[in-house]
Design a protein around this motif. Structure first.
Motif, PDB file in Angstrom:
ATOM      1  N   GLN A 207       0.818  -1.222   0.000  1.00  0.00           N
ATOM      2  CA  GLN A 207       0.000   0.000   0.000  1.00  0.00           C
ATOM      3  C   GLN A 207       0.851   1.271   0.000  1.00  0.00           C
ATOM      4  N   GLY A 208       2.171   1.120  -0.071  1.00  0.00           N
ATOM      5  CA  GLY A 208       3.052   2.280  -0.125  1.00  0.00           C
ATOM      6  C   GLY A 208       3.696   2.666   1.181  1.00  0.00           C
ATOM      7  N   ALA A 209       3.507   1.864   2.239  1.00  0.00           N
ATOM      8  CA  ALA A 209       4.141   2.164   3.522  1.00  0.00           C
ATOM      9  C   ALA A 209       5.625   1.829   3.463  1.00  0.00           C
ATOM     10  N   ARG A 210       6.449   2.777   3.830  1.00  0.00           N
ATOM     11  CA  ARG A 210       7.897   2.574   3.850  1.00  0.00           C
ATOM     12  C   ARG A 210       8.421   2.212   5.237  1.00  0.00           C
ATOM     13  N   GLU A 211       7.581   2.393   6.242  1.00  0.00           N
ATOM     14  CA  GLU A 211       7.980   2.103   7.613  1.00  0.00           C
ATOM     15  C   GLU A 211       6.791   1.537   8.366  1.00  0.00           C
ATOM     16  N   ALA A 212       7.087   0.867   9.476  1.00  0.00           N
ATOM     17  CA  ALA A 212       6.042   0.274  10.313  1.00  0.00           C
ATOM     18  C   ALA A 212       6.313   0.622  11.764  1.00  0.00           C
ATOM     19  N   TYR A 213       5.235   0.703  12.541  1.00  0.00           N
ATOM     20  CA  TYR A 213       5.367   0.965  13.962  1.00  0.00           C
ATOM     21  C   TYR A 213       4.301   0.168  14.709  1.00  0.00           C
ATOM     22  N   LEU A 214       4.533  -0.053  15.977  1.00  0.00           N
ATOM     23  CA  LEU A 214       3.555  -0.701  16.844  1.00  0.00           C
ATOM     24  C   LEU A 214       3.872  -0.340  18.283  1.00  0.00           C
ATOM     25  N   GLN A 215       2.962  -0.692  19.177  1.00  0.00           N
ATOM     26  CA  GLN A 215       3.115  -0.388  20.591  1.00  0.00           C
ATOM     27  C   GLN A 215       3.021  -1.683  21.380  1.00  0.00           C
ATOM     28  N   VAL A 216       3.896  -1.839  22.364  1.00  0.00           N
ATOM     29  CA  VAL A 216       3.891  -3.051  23.170  1.00  0.00           C
ATOM     30  C   VAL A 216       4.179  -2.690  24.619  1.00  0.00           C
ATOM     31  N   VAL A 217       3.410  -3.255  25.536  1.00  0.00           N
ATOM     32  CA  VAL A 217       3.647  -3.030  26.962  1.00  0.00           C
ATOM     33  C   VAL A 217       5.035  -3.567  27.311  1.00  0.00           C
ATOM     34  N   ALA A 218       5.816  -2.783  28.018  1.00  0.00           N
ATOM     35  CA  ALA A 218       7.207  -3.139  28.286  1.00  0.00           C
ATOM     36  C   ALA A 218       7.330  -4.470  29.015  1.00  0.00           C
ATOM     37  N   ALA A 219       6.349  -4.815  29.857  1.00  0.00           N
ATOM     38  CA  ALA A 219       6.410  -6.054  30.626  1.00  0.00           C
ATOM     39  C   ALA A 219       5.954  -7.275  29.843  1.00  0.00           C
ATOM     40  N   ASN A 220       5.489  -7.097  28.612  1.00  0.00           N
ATOM     41  CA  ASN A 220       4.986  -8.216  27.811  1.00  0.00           C
ATOM     42  C   ASN A 220       6.162  -8.899  27.108  1.00  0.00           C
ATOM     43  N   THR A 221       6.849  -9.765  27.832  1.00  0.00           N
ATOM     44  CA  THR A 221       8.063 -10.396  27.309  1.00  0.00           C
ATOM     45  C   THR A 221       7.824 -11.224  26.050  1.00  0.00           C
ATOM     46  N   PRO A 222       6.772 -12.060  25.977  1.00  0.00           N
ATOM     47  CA  PRO A 222       6.564 -12.831  24.743  1.00  0.00           C
ATOM     48  C   PRO A 222       6.345 -11.948  23.521  1.00  0.00           C
ATOM     49  N   ALA A 223       5.561 -10.883  23.658  1.00  0.00           N
ATOM     50  CA  ALA A 223       5.321  -9.998  22.519  1.00  0.00           C
ATOM     51  C   ALA A 223       6.600  -9.284  22.108  1.00  0.00           C
ATOM     52  N   ARG A 224       7.396  -8.858  23.082  1.00  0.00           N
ATOM     53  CA  ARG A 224       8.645  -8.178  22.739  1.00  0.00           C
ATOM     54  C   ARG A 224       9.598  -9.115  22.012  1.00  0.00           C
ATOM     55  N   ALA A 225       9.616 -10.388  22.402  1.00  0.00           N
ATOM     56  CA  ALA A 225      10.455 -11.361  21.703  1.00  0.00           C
ATOM     57  C   ALA A 225       9.976 -11.549  20.268  1.00  0.00           C
ATOM     58  N   LEU A 226       8.659 -11.591  20.083  1.00  0.00           N
ATOM     59  CA  LEU A 226       8.095 -11.719  18.737  1.00  0.00           C
ATOM     60  C   LEU A 226       8.538 -10.557  17.865  1.00  0.00           C
ATOM     61  N   TYR A 227       8.416  -9.329  18.385  1.00  0.00           N
ATOM     62  CA  TYR A 227       8.729  -8.167  17.559  1.00  0.00           C
ATOM     63  C   TYR A 227      10.231  -8.006  17.362  1.00  0.00           C
ATOM     64  N   ALA A 228      11.032  -8.464  18.317  1.00  0.00           N
ATOM     65  CA  ALA A 228      12.479  -8.456  18.111  1.00  0.00           C
ATOM     66  C   ALA A 228      12.857  -9.407  16.983  1.00  0.00           C
ATOM     67  N   ALA A 229      12.166 -10.555  16.900  1.00  0.00           N
ATOM     68  CA  ALA A 229      12.422 -11.495  15.808  1.00  0.00           C
ATOM     69  C   ALA A 229      12.072 -10.890  14.461  1.00  0.00           C
ATOM     70  N   LEU A 230      11.164  -9.922  14.457  1.00  0.00           N
ATOM     71  CA  LEU A 230      10.774  -9.238  13.226  1.00  0.00           C
ATOM     72  C   LEU A 230      11.590  -7.968  12.992  1.00  0.00           C
ATOM     73  N   ARG A 231      12.638  -7.778  13.789  1.00  0.00           N
ATOM     74  CA  ARG A 231      13.594  -6.681  13.625  1.00  0.00           C
ATOM     75  C   ARG A 231      12.989  -5.304  13.929  1.00  0.00           C
ATOM     76  N   PHE A 232      12.002  -5.267  14.808  1.00  0.00           N
ATOM     77  CA  PHE A 232      11.538  -3.984  15.311  1.00  0.00           C
ATOM     78  C   PHE A 232      12.524  -3.486  16.377  1.00  0.00           C
TER      79      PHE A 232
END
Length: 246
Positions: A207-232
């Motif tokens: 759709q033309g997006a050159r960048e991506a962003y999201l928000q994650v609660v700092a204490a949510n360790t599983p979600a942070r691991a997921l997004y780190a694997a996606l190079r966020f």
């Protein structure tokens, strides 16, 4: 991340999760959505916002009229001294959260992920069930979703005819925001969250997006691991200050 870039992401995030009621007060966007999520029921500083001590009284009065607690969401756009002032007058700190960011890249959309451009009852009902949205909150949740103005993708991952994961992508001004990635409880820890997020990244790039962003609660360790694997990577933090109930 510099102030201009933070302002751009903050504007997009506010547009991606709209509040049905908004009051602008001294450069603060005071948002209300019947109490459903702090994101849509908090005062948010915009660039050049006035010192919090000059707006706290009208913000508290506005939320009192709505029968809601007074909540401030403190991003790097909040004027210096905001956090200390609110702490001094009794506001409690809650939910340290990280805004994560990465560039997008063109990729094929996986065949097991469907992305609808309009909100459907099937998506809303499936997401609510997977995420445990209380029935009494469904109307508020659906009203927020129906109020999104920028281009939106409602993603569903299906296996063997069964929907297992849901997520929301909102594209605005060259960026895709990814929100509310949720996997049905019985299907968690099987990689579906990563797969549906990858699908939305691919869709956003198309759709033309050159960048991506999201928000994650700092204490949510599983979600942070997921997004780190996606190079966020971390762009900036924020947290809430909430006036305790009397």
């Amino acid at each position: 991340m510099n102030g201009s870039a933070v302002q751009g992401l903050e504007e997009r995030a506010l547009n991606a999760w709209p509040a049905p009621q908004t009051l602008i007060c001294g450069g603060w966007a005071v948002r209300a959505a019947g109490g459903y999520t702090k994101r849509a029921n908090s005062a948010n500083a915009l660039a050049g916002a006035a010192p919090v001590e000059t707006v706290v009284a009208p913000v508290e009065a506005a939320y009192a009229r709505l029968g809601q607690p007074s909540i401030f969401r403190l991003s790097p756009l909040a004027p210096a001294g905001t956090d200390e002032f609110l702490e001094a007058i009794g506001y409690a700190a809650l939910d340290p959260t990280l805004v994560l960011h990465r560039p997008t890249a063109a990729a094929p959309l996986p065949p097991d992920v469907q992305i609808d451009h309009v909100l459907t009852p099937t998506w809303a009902e499936g997401f609510a069930a997977a995420n445990g949205v209380p029935p009494a909150r469904r109307a508020l949740h659906d009203r927020i979703l129906a109020g999104i103005v920028p281009q939106t993708g409602f993603a569903t991952l299906t296996q063997a005819g069964a929907p297992l994961a849901y997520a929301l992508g909102v594209v605005e001004r060259g960026a895709i925001g990814i929100f509310d990635v949720v996997v049905a409880p019985a299907a968690r820890r099987q990689g579906y969250g990563l797969r549906i997020t990858e699908a939305l990244l691919a869709w956003g790039a198309a759709q033309g997006a050159r960048e991506a962003y999201l928000q994650v609660v700092a204490a949510n360790t599983p979600a942070r691991a997921l997004y780190a694997a996606l190079r966020f990577a971390e762009a900036y933090p924020y947290h809430y200050r909430v006036k305790p109930a009397r």
